[in-house]
Design an enzyme around this catalytic site. Structure first.
Site, PDB file in Angstrom:
ATOM      1  N   SER A 544       0.569  10.200  33.083  1.00  0.00           N
ATOM      2  CA  SER A 544       1.570   9.168  33.335  1.00  0.00           C
ATOM      3  C   SER A 544       0.977   7.782  33.080  1.00  0.00           C
ATOM      4  O   SER A 544      -0.227   7.569  33.240  1.00  0.00           O
ATOM      5  CB  SER A 544       2.064   9.250  34.783  1.00  0.00           C
ATOM      6  N   ASP A 655       1.210  13.788  16.776  1.00  0.00           N
ATOM      7  CA  ASP A 655       2.390  13.652  17.643  1.00  0.00           C
ATOM      8  C   ASP A 655       3.084  12.313  17.397  1.00  0.00           C
ATOM      9  O   ASP A 655       3.351  11.555  18.334  1.00  0.00           O
ATOM     10  CB  ASP A 655       1.980  13.794  19.108  1.00  0.00           C
TER      11      ASP A 655
END
Length: 844
Positions: A544, A655
């Site tokens: 996160s 990604d």
């Protein structure tokens, strides 16, 4: 009246006897639908005695009787087998004829194709779409790439600016916006632009002069760049940040943007020059101002970047590893005493000491135990980075010896060597003799070298005493050997076990020794900076991200890595790799934290967040115009080009998606989360890993188990398609026939699927259609047919064209509907086909 007749007679005589281009011409403007061919057939060709030649197509005539004037056309210097389309200064007379070839040699001030010259019979076309330069074989080398415009003419202005304009006399393109290595009076150097010059020493080094939010900087290319001139502007308010610099009489003046909308920008006033001037970044790193003299021709009137170190303050004054002292060059001395030959460096050329030095024995990372440091007292370096490490001299030296990428330990201190600044460069340019009376500090340099292992000249068995030993001695030795071997095995097993335990503790200490590492933060400091991790910015596969602010007010983004089992490996990989990767289109790693089980990364804060919320907007205020989308696409392409082709070790992202593209306050795009994936060595070594990425952006070859950097190119193509269309590749809110964007691209080739929520996008239909062709090229099912990212950049800059025969029968790649069975496999990384030099050497 008599005087006028006399002057007119002189003019007629000059016209009759001027051997150079006696025909009068003054032709500063050209209309569209004009083509010029680079040949001697051009009407205004002049050869000069210094070996240069110009073939002018536009000329702005002299304002006086005689004088320097601006012209543009084809220029060469030397054997004239290759040419540049350029703007140059030539000397003309009152009849606007290029003349005086023995003194007024042409001076190049701008070039369209500095890194890719063209041959004889190359052509320049002026059309409604702009200028296009093609080589003799018809290959496009450079263009202004102004699509959707209605250009009516080309103008060579009196100030040296080459301008394309429309029917309303509005400037659509100008050479002043893209300087190469020179500026002329009145020309700006703005944020994001640089003057660049290739170094005159052997190698691929280059110099750059650029403007940033904090000032004016001159640097030599390395990773990261090393600055040899810094003129910083203090303060943090917008009103104190430089917007651009402008060339004024003999100097560069920093212009400051006014905080009041109707107030003019502020600048220190300078007097006007008495004659024509231009400023040039030279191949030795100097920034010199040249002025025309009627008696001497072009003379140097200023050398702007020379500071306290004088000539020795330039990075290549004595080449790599050379030591500069009062303008004289030498090499680092011997390693020390105790050997027959302990010389470590030699000059590249005895006749030219300024070319630098090289190690007698090259460094090898396979034999780091034979690395040593050559101690050089009272030697300093021209560059000291702002985030330099404070430590003692012993730790500084040890940090270099324990990391192979470190080339030297440079230590600078006051009166106490236990507290100083330590800089560990991965590339060493010229060193400087430290004159402490001028610098007011002490300094030492420790240059890493490779020593040869000592090999014994004979074995013990050749000793006569050994041969006369009795049988009892042999038996005793055998028993002793058995005991010794057993003891040795026990010790080895003990040390291996101890090393395994110690390595876990040393991992954290090792991070402090990585050269050029970002700042190390304490966990409690980051906890305070993020208000106990209260404001979450996002969440990804590695953890996160939280918003925070340092004590000095600098905003940061803190990533907390999850999963202790894999965290250490991925954390070390990112900190070591990304800590040394610097590019304007990559999110910068500010620092890191290692505290027991906590692993955190501290990044620069990007106030406009991820690209996702701007291209899939829920409100009209988030809709981007075409120019901004176009700039974002270009930024992403440049960031990926750096990762794939310009890093010391190739980095494949794996990604690429809108969530991993972040935007700063000016909507400059930066790629994030790079370095978390496997790294592919440039020598084509293979690495095995498991499949990763985000369905919808993953290339079809993930299912074939053969992966190259072209998977990033495919993902980039998906992102480009989403940016132009303003929607997701897979949008379940759409009717089934319009759910898949890739399928729509296949059906109408991008003509009718652009974002219709923006009126501005509809006004640029031609440009958006061309961008969709770029996307289609990147989405080719056969990865070998996809372009490299450097080629994509060239297409976006207009110096190359999209492959004409594209296959629109796209494979859908890895989608959310792909079965778990398909995804459950290992993949094999391979380097793609090596890029040809011609693909990498075009104008940038």
């Amino acid at each position: 009246m008599g005087m006028c007749c006399f002057l007119y007679l002189i003019y007629l005589l000059c016209s009759l006897f001027d051997p150079i281009n006696a025909e009068k011409f003054d032709y500063p403007i050209a209309n569209v639908s004009t083509t010029w061919t680079n040949s001697l057939a051009l009407e205004h060709s002049v050869n000069f005695t210094d070996g240069s030649s110009v073939r002018a197509i536009l000329l702005r005539g002299a304002t006086g009787f005689y004088g320097p004037s601006f012209a543009c056309g084809f220029y060469c210097n030397g054997n004239c087998s290759s040419f540049h389309f350029a703007v140059f200064i030539v000397y003309t007379n009152s009849g606007s004829r290029i003349t005086n070839p023995n003194l007024g040699f042409p001076q190049l001030v701008w070039s369209a194709n500095p890194n890719k010259p063209v041959k004889e019979n190359s052509t320049l076309d002026l059309t409604k779409g702009g200028l296009a330069l093609r080589d003799a074989d018809g290959v496009l080398v450079w263009s202004t790439n102004i699509t959707g415009s209605n250009i009516v003419g080309l103008n060579m202005t009196e100030t040296g600016n080459l301008v394309l304009y429309d029917s309303k006399n509005y400037t659509l393109w100008q050479s002043f916006d893209d300087p190469t290595d020179a500026l002329v009076p009145g020309q700006k150097l703005v944020l994001g632009k640089s003057l660049t010059a290739m170094a005159n020493k052997a190698g691929d080094n280059s110099f750059a002069l650029s403007v940033t939010n904090t000032g004016l900087f001159a640097s030599i290319n390395s990773d990261p760049p090393q600055f040899y001139y810094q003129e910083e502007v203090t303060g943090t308010k917008n009103s104190t940040k430089p917007s651009y610099v402008r060339f004024r009489n003999g100097s560069l003046a920093l212009f400051i943007l006014s905080a009041e909308p109707n107030k003019p920008d502020s600048v220190i006033s300078t007097p006007l020059a008495s004659s024509m001037q231009y400023m040039k970044l030279e191949s030795d790193g100097h920034l010199k101002v040249y002025e025309w003299s009627d008696l001497s021709g072009w003379i140097v009137v200023a050398d702007l970047l020379t500071g306290i170190l004088a000539e020795c303050g330039y990075p290549l004054v004595c080449g790599n590893y050379g030591i500069c002292s009062n303008g004289q060059c030498s090499c680092p001395g011997p390693l020390g005493t105790g050997g027959d030959d302990n010389t470590t460096f030699r000059q590249l050329s005895a006749r030219q000491p300024s070319l630098g030095c090289s190690r007698i024995t090259p460094l090898s990372c396979e034999d780091t135990k034979y690395h040593r440091l050559v101690d050089l007292n009272d030697i300093m370096y021209f560059y000291s980075p702002p985030d330099i490490t404070r430590t003692d001299i012993g730790s500084c030296k040890n940090a270099c010896l324990t990391n192979c990428s470190c080339e030297a330990a440079l230590f600078q201190y006051g009166s106490n060597s236990s507290d100083g600044d330590c800089y560990l460069p991965t590339q060493v340019f010229s060193l400087v003799n430290n004159v402490k009376e001028e610098t007011h500090y002490n300094s030492s340099a420790f240059i890493k070298v490779q020593v040869s292992p000592v090999i014994p000249s004979s074995s013990p068995s050749s000793d006569p005493k050994f041969k006369t030993a009795g049988t009892a001695t042999i038996v005793g030795s055998s028993v002793g050997a058995t005991v010794g071997v057993s003891l040795l095995v026990f010790v080895i097993l003990f040390l291996i076990r101890k090393k395994k335990n110690v390595e876990e503790e040393d991992d954290e200490e090792y991070l402090d020794l990585v050269p050029g590492m970002p700042t190390r933060f304490a966990y409690e400091d980051l906890k305070l900076a993020t208000n106990n991790f209260s404001t979450q910015l996002g969440q990804g596969g590695f953890g996160s991200v939280y918003e925070g602010a340092l004590i000095n007010g600098t905003k940061i983004a803190v990533k907390c890595l999850d999963g202790l089992g894999q965290v250490k490996k991925s954390f070390l990989a990112e900190v070591e790799t990304i800590g040394s990767v610097h590019h304007v289109n990559l999110v910068r790693l500010v620092g890191f934290c290692v505290d027991k089980t906590h692993r955190l990364l501290v990044y620069e804060y990007m106030c406009n967040g991820s690209l996702e919320k701007w291209i899939f907007p829920k409100t009209e205020e988030h809709i981007l115009d075409w120019k901004t989308r176009q700039s974002i696409i270009s930024d992403i392409a440049k960031g990926l080009t750096y990762l794939h082709e310009q890093c010391r070790q190739k980095i494949v992202h794996l990604d690429i998606k809108p969530q991993n593209i972040l935007l700063d306050a000016n909507f400059n795009a930066k790629v994030s989360d790079f370095g978390l994936s496997k790294l592919i060595e440039r020598d084509g070594g293979e690495v095995m890993t498991t499949m990763r990425g985000t369905p919808g952006y993953m290339a079809p070859e993930w299912l074939s188990s053969v992966i190259t950097e072209k998977v990033d190119v495919y993902s980039f193509g998906i992102v480009v398609m989403e940016i132009v269309c303003g929607r997701k590749n897979l949008d379940r809110s759409q009717p089934e026939e319009r759910m898949h964007l890739l399928r729509l691209l296949k059906e109408d080739k991008g003509c009718n699927i652009i974002d219709k929520n923006s009126d501005d996008m509809l006004l640029h239909r031609e440009e958006t259609t061309e961008m969709m062709k770029v996307a289609a090229w990147c989405l080719q099912s056969d990865f070998a047919r996809r372009p490299s990212m450097s080629v994509v950049v060239k297409v976006l800059e207009g110096v190359m064209e999209v492959e004409p025969s594209l296959d629109y029968n796209f494979s859908s790649g890895i989608t959310p509907m792909t079965t778990a069975k398909d995804l459950d496999k290992q993949v094999q990384f391979r380097d793609s086909t090596p890029l040809l030099p011609s693909l990498l050497s075009g104008p940038r």
